[in-house]
Scaffold this active site. Structure first.
Site, short mmCIF file in Angstrom:
data_model
loop_
_atom_site.label_atom_id
_atom_site.label_comp_id
_atom_site.label_asym_id
_atom_site.label_seq_id
_atom_site.Cartn_x
_atom_site.Cartn_y
_atom_site.Cartn_z
N ASP A 156 -5.63 5.33 6.60
CA ASP A 156 -5.28 4.93 5.24
C ASP A 156 -5.75 6.00 4.24
OD1 ASP A 156 -4.30 3.30 3.25
OD2 ASP A 156 -5.35 1.51 3.90
N ASP A 217 2.25 -1.81 0.13
CA ASP A 217 2.00 -2.87 1.11
C ASP A 217 3.00 -4.02 0.97
OD1 ASP A 217 -0.19 -1.48 1.95
OD2 ASP A 217 -1.67 -2.95 1.26
#
Ligand SMILES: *[C@@H]1O[C@H](CO)[C@@H](O)[C@H](O)[C@H]1NC(C)=O
Ligand SMILES: *[C@@H]1O[C@H](CO)[C@@H](O)[C@H](O)[C@H]1NC(C)=O
Ligand SMILES: *[C@@H]1O[C@H](CO)[C@@H](O)[C@H](O)[C@H]1NC(C)=O
Ligand SMILES: *[C@@H]1O[C@H](CO)[C@@H](O)[C@H](O)[C@H]1NC(C)=O
Ligand SMILES: *[C@@H]1O[C@H](CO)[C@@H](O)[C@H](O)[C@H]1NC(C)=O
Length: 432
Positions: A156, A217
């Site tokens: 990430d 997301d």
């Protein structure tokens, strides 16, 4: 000359990340969307991020028919680690929630023919505030993951800037390679840079990552799914060339089986993720999933379309004013997939078209309706009507064109006449 051609062909093939993994989009389960950063095992033992959750999901994948369909990755997301590294500077799992350590989990997966994925972050901290893997920790963390026999890493990008990402993502790719263990590499890098050139270099991503998150997301709502579909469709000309065996655009998890989607919307997500050649990571509770959601996620034909070995990402080919959109993906053996998608909110819409209007122009085609299990023959010029539910899809697997039945009549060695046996000038629209 021949040597030159061979040499340049070789240099092209060595460009893709060379760990040999993920020649078709990876499939499995990923904790984040459904289970987030729930660390409250005292009050929520079933749902907290702990070794029990991953063991439960592994049991479901191996006992409920998922593994055989290709769903083999069991992936940990954020919030798994301890707040402190160990005395040797290595990441370590939270000792209360993962008492057996990560290596126990990888062994559990491998014993069942499954794989384990783990999560790290390019910055000082992860998005959830746990220890990150900044530049100076990349080598030690790659080595630790390999030591635990991990099979995939999602890396990430919280708490890192563009300059650091430019150095860190390629460095992690090198570090994973240097461990000698094939580890699938998911890069969140493009999502942190807007997902588009010139800030994002998709040629480079294909060289260093197996998959990458391009966009924000996904959340548990139809709005969110629609938002993802729209972004990927709008930018398809940039994204499609980036995808191929070993390197995939990732529109994020399947949320089918949760709370936000109807059955029609669930079929729409599954169908369009297959068109997009997207990784299929479910994020749902496999212990309590409904049989309806399960049958969508376990649909063998949709899965085989998603997993087509040619690995060409499909595209939106039509966006009609009436709210109908048509998507198409070329498949191996001259087959293809079609999805007719309705953005409407009123009632089932009767969409009239013909295969030739969708650029199928070489005769008759065998059509298999993926969600109703019906087969039919359709001639390119025949007008037909399909009924598409609001926020739903009709999905077809279209076989290679049938050889036209060309009949010739001879008399005394002389051609008397010929016709196509499938010609039928009086064909009436068929309603499906
Ligand atoms: C590392 O990269 C080399 C060269 O690209 C490749 O041949 C090898 O298979 C890779 N190893 C792993 C473990 O990814
Ligand atoms: C990015 O972060 C590094 C390390 O914190 C810092 O030295 C650098 O100035 C930052 N670059 C930008 C463009 O913010
Ligand atoms: C993108 O990356 C490729 C491969 O690393 C490189 O050859 C190319 O120059 C880069 N393009 C840009 C615009 O930086
Ligand atoms: C696909 O179609 C092309 C062109 O019509 C043909 O040359 C080729 O043989 C076909 N391939 C297969 C596998 O059917
Ligand atoms: C059909 O093909 C033509 C020519 O390649 C293209 O311009 C057109 O957009 C295509 N139509 C559809 C519906 O795909």
């Amino acid at each position: 000359m021949a040597v030159l051609v061979l040499a340049s062909a070789l240099s092209v093939t060595t460009l893709a990340l060379d760990n040999g993994l993920m020649r078709t989009p990876p499939m499995g389960w990923l904790a984040w969307e459904r289970f987030r950063c729930d660390t409250d095992c005292e009050h929520d033992p079933k749902n907290c991020i702990s070794e029990n959750l991953f063991i439960d999901m592994a049991d479901r994948l191996s006992e409920d028919g998922w593994k055989e369909l290709g769903y083999v990755y069991v992936n940990i997301d954020d919030c798994w680690s301890s707040m402190e590294r160990d005395e040797q500077g290595r990441l370590q799992p939270d000792p209360k929630r993962f008492p057996g350590g990560i290596h126990k989990l990888t062994r559990y997966m491998h014993d069942r023919g499954l794989k384990l994925g783990i999560y790290g972050d390019m910055g000082k901290h992860t998005c959830g505030g746990y220890p990150g893997t900044p530049m100076e920790k990349i080598e030690i963390d790659a080595f630790t993951f390999a030591d635990w026999e991990v099979d995939m890493l999602k890396y990430d990008g919280c708490w890192s800037n563009a300059t650091e990402q430019e150095q860190g993502y390629p460095l992690m790719s090198k570090a994973l390679n240097a461990t000698g263990r094939p580890i699938g590499y998911s890069c969140s890098w493009p999502a942190y840079q807007g997902g588009l050139p010139p800030k994002v270099n998709y040629t480079q991503l294909g060289e260093i990552c197996n998959l990458w998150r391009n966009y924000g997301d996904i959340q548990d709502s139809w709005d969110s799914v629609l938002n993802v579909i729209d972004w990927f469709s709008k930018n398809q000309d940039v994204l499609i060339p980036a995808a191929g065996p070993g390197q995939w655009n990732d529109p994020d998890m399947l949320i089918i089986g949760n709370f936000g989607l109807s059955m029609d919307q669930s079929r729409a997500q599954m169908a369009l993720w297959a068109i997009m050649a997207a990784p299929l990571f479910m994020s749902t509770d496999l212990r309590t999933i409904s049989s309806g959601a399960r049958s969508i996620l376990q649909n063998k034909i949709v899965i085989s379309i998603n997993q087509d070995p040619m690995g060409v990402q499909g595209r939106r080919i039509l966006k009609e004013k009436n709210g109908i959109e048509v998507f198409w993906r070329p498949l191996s053996s001259n087959a293809s997939a079609l999805v007719i998608f309705s953005r409407r909110n009123d009632m089932p819409y009767r969409y009239q078209t013909s295969l030739s209007k969708l650029n199928y122009t070489t005769g008759s085609y065998k059509i298999y309706d993926v969600f109703t299990d019906k087969t039919m023959m359709l001639k390119d010029s025949t007008d037909f009507v399909v009924s598409v539910n609001p926020t739903g899809v009709v999905m077809w697997y279209v076989s290679a064109p049938a050889k036209r039945n060309f009949l010739q009549f001879y008399k005394g060695g002389k051609l008397q006449g010929s016709f196509y046996a499938d010609d039928d000038e009086n064909a009436i629209p068929i309603f499906l």
